[in-house]
Design an enzyme around this catalytic site. Structure first.
Site, short mmCIF file in Angstrom:
data_model
loop_
_atom_site.label_atom_id
_atom_site.label_comp_id
_atom_site.label_asym_id
_atom_site.label_seq_id
_atom_site.Cartn_x
_atom_site.Cartn_y
_atom_site.Cartn_z
N GLY A 1 -5.51 -42.74 18.22
CA GLY A 1 -6.57 -41.94 18.79
C GLY A 1 -7.12 -40.99 17.73
CB CYS A 2 -10.44 -39.44 17.25
SG CYS A 2 -10.77 -38.70 18.87
CE1 TYR A 3 -9.99 -33.53 19.51
CE2 TYR A 3 -9.76 -34.81 21.52
CZ TYR A 3 -10.43 -33.85 20.78
OH TYR A 3 -11.53 -33.23 21.31
CB ALA B 1 -7.45 -35.11 12.96
CD GLU C 1 -10.84 -35.38 16.44
OE1 GLU C 1 -11.40 -36.08 17.30
OE2 GLU C 1 -9.76 -35.67 15.93
#
Length: 333
Positions: free
Chosen positions: A146-148, A151, A236
């Site tokens: 997932g993107c979160y 990061a 983000e």
């Protein structure tokens, strides 16, 4: 002949961008793009910016599964049955959903739903190259993070690997494209513009993914993770506030720790000042800045990515490059 690849679910933001990157890629042949809506439209009609002159077709595995690889950009729950069928036909898969990120089907059920194909979870490799590069090279099924989590894990991995995380609070902010193409009340322009909202409180479904991978690095911690929607189309930023084990900030050289961890990583940049999302827009780069706060026994780590690129599409291509022995940055650097 270069390996052939299909993108299933190319009408969404991440699927369309993946198709664009693969269409221009010198080492892959993008043969088919499918969609569950907008069938019969050309992708460059739906997204002129991406310039992909292929027709969006309705999925037909008898015609569309005769490829070497596929990127599946389906929603959670809907992806797993398609991935299972593709694997039965020998197609190597990068899955953009959450269906194969969590290793424990019980945990998946707690945060999502009953898993459609739990017997396949141990076949998937978590698709964060900076963590699992060698495993990805040999994988037939890669679960794109997932993107979160992508990061957050890049921000926290050096500390976790050294056993330095006692507690962590992750404050995350993302543009509205992270919510997908179909607008909700919160992601509608009128609601999102000139506004900032927290959501997924106190249980956001990316939390167990972050905890799983931190535990695999040696940090068995419970994470406080709160995402916020900000009035950007994409981008983000995660801000991580880490209570360091046994007050180790007094002697901890965090800058050197991160330099040693990421010196050889082509898509991780270290910065002396906190990054902004414009610094990494439309790149596969994660830009990290780490700071020591001995007064509070905390390390503060910032990480910025483009949620559609390193948080999804370009990382999927990075994984495909590894799976097929291509240069890791080909088509995305």
């Amino acid at each position: 002949m270069p390996p052939s690849v299909s993108v299933f679910g190319a009408a969404g933001f991440t699927g369309a961008l993946t198709a664009r990157l693969l269409h221009r890629h010198p080492g892959f042949d993008l043969s088919v793009v499918t969609a569950r809506s907008d069938m019969g439209r050309r992708l460059d009609d739906l997204y002129p910016y991406h310039r992909v002159p292929l027709m969006l077709e309705e999925l037909d595995l008898d015609r569309h599964a005769s490829v070497d690889a596929a990127v599946v950009a389906y929603p959670h729950g809907a992806a797993a049955p398609l991935v299972a069928e593709l694997r039965e036909r020998g197609v190597r898969v990068v899955d953009l959903s959450a269906d194969f990120r969590l290793r424990d089907p019980t945990v998946y059920e707690l945060w999502y739903r009953e898993h459609p194909t739990p017997q396949m979870l141990d076949q998937a490799v978590y698709g964060l190259p900076e963590r699992y590069r060698e495993e990805i090279r040999e994988a037939d099924l890669v679960a794109n993070p997932g993107c979160y989590p992508a990061a957050a894990l890049l921000a926290l991995a050096p500390l976790a690997r050294e056993g330095l995380i006692d507690d962590v609070v992750i404050d995350a902010k993302s543009g509205v494209s992270g919510a997908g193409r179909a607008p909700s009340e919160k992601t509608h322009f009128v609601t999102a513009d000139e506004n900032v909202n927290a959501y997924g409180v106190p249980r956001h479904r990316h939390t167990p993914e972050i905890e799983q991978e931190l535990e695999a690095l040696g940090a068995d911690v419970r994470v406080t993770f709160t995402p916020h929607l900000v009035p950007l189309d994409q981008g983000e930023l995660v801000s991580c506030y880490v209570t360091v084990t046994n007050g180790a900030t007094d002697a901890l050289d965090v800058e050197q720790l991160y330099a040693d961890s990421y010196d050889a990583e082509p898509f991780v940049e270290l910065a002396p000042t906190p990054p902004g999302v414009r610094d990494v827009r439309e790149t596969n780069i994660c830009r990290i800045s780490v700071h020591r706060d001995p007064r509070t026994d905390r390390a503060i780590v910032f990480a910025a990515i483009d949620n559609l690129w390193k948080g999804a599409a370009s990382q999927a291509v990075q994984n495909l490059n590894l799976m097929f022995g291509r240069p890791e940055g080909e088509g995305i650097a």
